[in-house]
Design an enzyme around this catalytic site. Structure first.
Site, short mmCIF file in Angstrom:
data_model
loop_
_atom_site.label_atom_id
_atom_site.label_comp_id
_atom_site.label_asym_id
_atom_site.label_seq_id
_atom_site.Cartn_x
_atom_site.Cartn_y
_atom_site.Cartn_z
N HIS A 1 9.27 5.87 -11.00
CA HIS A 1 10.43 5.49 -11.80
C HIS A 1 10.88 6.67 -12.64
O HIS A 1 10.10 7.58 -12.94
CB HIS A 1 10.12 4.29 -12.70
CG HIS A 1 8.96 4.48 -13.62
ND1 HIS A 1 7.66 4.36 -13.20
CD2 HIS A 1 8.89 4.82 -14.94
CE1 HIS A 1 6.84 4.59 -14.22
NE2 HIS A 1 7.57 4.89 -15.29
N HIS B 1 4.52 2.78 -10.08
CA HIS B 1 5.64 2.63 -9.13
C HIS B 1 6.63 3.69 -9.59
O HIS B 1 7.09 3.65 -10.74
CB HIS B 1 6.21 1.21 -9.21
CG HIS B 1 7.37 0.95 -8.28
ND1 HIS B 1 7.43 -0.14 -7.43
CD2 HIS B 1 8.55 1.60 -8.11
CE1 HIS B 1 8.56 -0.13 -6.74
NE2 HIS B 1 9.27 0.92 -7.15
N HIS C 1 8.13 0.60 -2.62
CA HIS C 1 7.03 1.00 -3.50
C HIS C 1 6.49 2.38 -3.12
O HIS C 1 6.03 2.60 -2.02
CB HIS C 1 5.88 -0.01 -3.47
CG HIS C 1 4.79 0.38 -4.40
ND1 HIS C 1 4.69 -0.10 -5.68
CD2 HIS C 1 3.79 1.30 -4.26
CE1 HIS C 1 3.67 0.49 -6.29
NE2 HIS C 1 3.10 1.34 -5.44
N ASP D 1 14.65 -0.74 -20.29
CA ASP D 1 13.23 -0.70 -20.63
C ASP D 1 12.94 -1.78 -21.66
O ASP D 1 13.71 -1.99 -22.59
CB ASP D 1 12.85 0.69 -21.17
CG ASP D 1 11.34 0.90 -21.18
OD1 ASP D 1 10.86 1.72 -20.39
OD2 ASP D 1 10.64 0.23 -21.97
N CYS E 1 7.67 -3.91 -8.58
CA CYS E 1 7.99 -4.63 -7.34
C CYS E 1 8.35 -6.08 -7.65
O CYS E 1 9.25 -6.65 -7.03
CB CYS E 1 6.81 -4.58 -6.36
SG CYS E 1 6.70 -3.02 -5.45
N HIS F 1 12.91 7.49 -16.27
CA HIS F 1 13.46 7.02 -17.54
C HIS F 1 14.79 7.73 -17.74
O HIS F 1 14.87 8.95 -17.58
CB HIS F 1 12.55 7.39 -18.71
CG HIS F 1 11.19 6.75 -18.68
ND1 HIS F 1 10.88 5.66 -19.47
CD2 HIS F 1 10.09 7.04 -17.96
CE1 HIS F 1 9.61 5.33 -19.24
NE2 HIS F 1 9.12 6.14 -18.32
N GLY G 1 0.90 10.19 -19.14
CA GLY G 1 0.89 8.82 -19.66
C GLY G 1 1.59 7.81 -18.78
O GLY G 1 2.10 6.80 -19.27
#
Ligand code: 5GP
Ligand code: ZN
Length: 114
Positions: free
Chosen positions: A100, A98, A46, A30, A7, A102, A93
């Site tokens: 997301h 929030h 969020h 990243d 955020c 990858h 993990g």
């Protein structure tokens, strides 16, 4: 001020290397990349994780996938291929609570669970 690191990135409070952004989604590099292309795709609202999705807010997932496609094209890996992953909870993990995704690519990714 929100304590959520993503955020704060979305709000511009913490700098990020943004490669694509629209009204509902932000895509940035990243900070600890594991592949030549390693991007984080986040909804601007969020949501803790996939576990917190419901019929009202799940539309952001489609927005994130369309952003993934755009980001792959911008990064030049749309033709070579890529992987989109979302970690949920302890066993996966998840380290930032929030939602997301990858987006990784730019190298053949041989090892896989699925
Ligand atoms: P998770 O482990 O929750 O699936 O993924 C969180 C990701 O966020 C990690 O790959 C980590 O490197 C990345 N990350 C954590 N903090 C920051 C930050 O401040 N900036 C950026 N760009 N990435 C971050
Ligand atoms: Zn957040």
């Amino acid at each position: 001020m929100s304590g959520c690191i993503f955020c704060r990135i979305i709000g511009g409070d913490i700098p990020s290397d943004t490669i694509y952004e629209n009204e509902t989604v932000k895509v940035f590099k990243d900070i600890s990349p594991v592949a030549p292309v390693h991007l984080i795709i986040v909804p601007k609202i969020h949501i803790d994780s996939i576990e917190s999705l419901n019929e009202q807010n799940a539309g952001v997932v489609a927005d994130c996938m369309l952003a993934a496609k755009k980001a792959a094209e911008i990064s030049g890996i749309d033709k070579s291929g890529y992987r989109v992953i979302s970690n949920v909870g302890e066993d996966a993990g998840q380290s930032v609570e929030h939602l997301h995704f990858h987006l990784v690519g730019g190298i053949p990714m041989g090892e896989r669970i699925l």
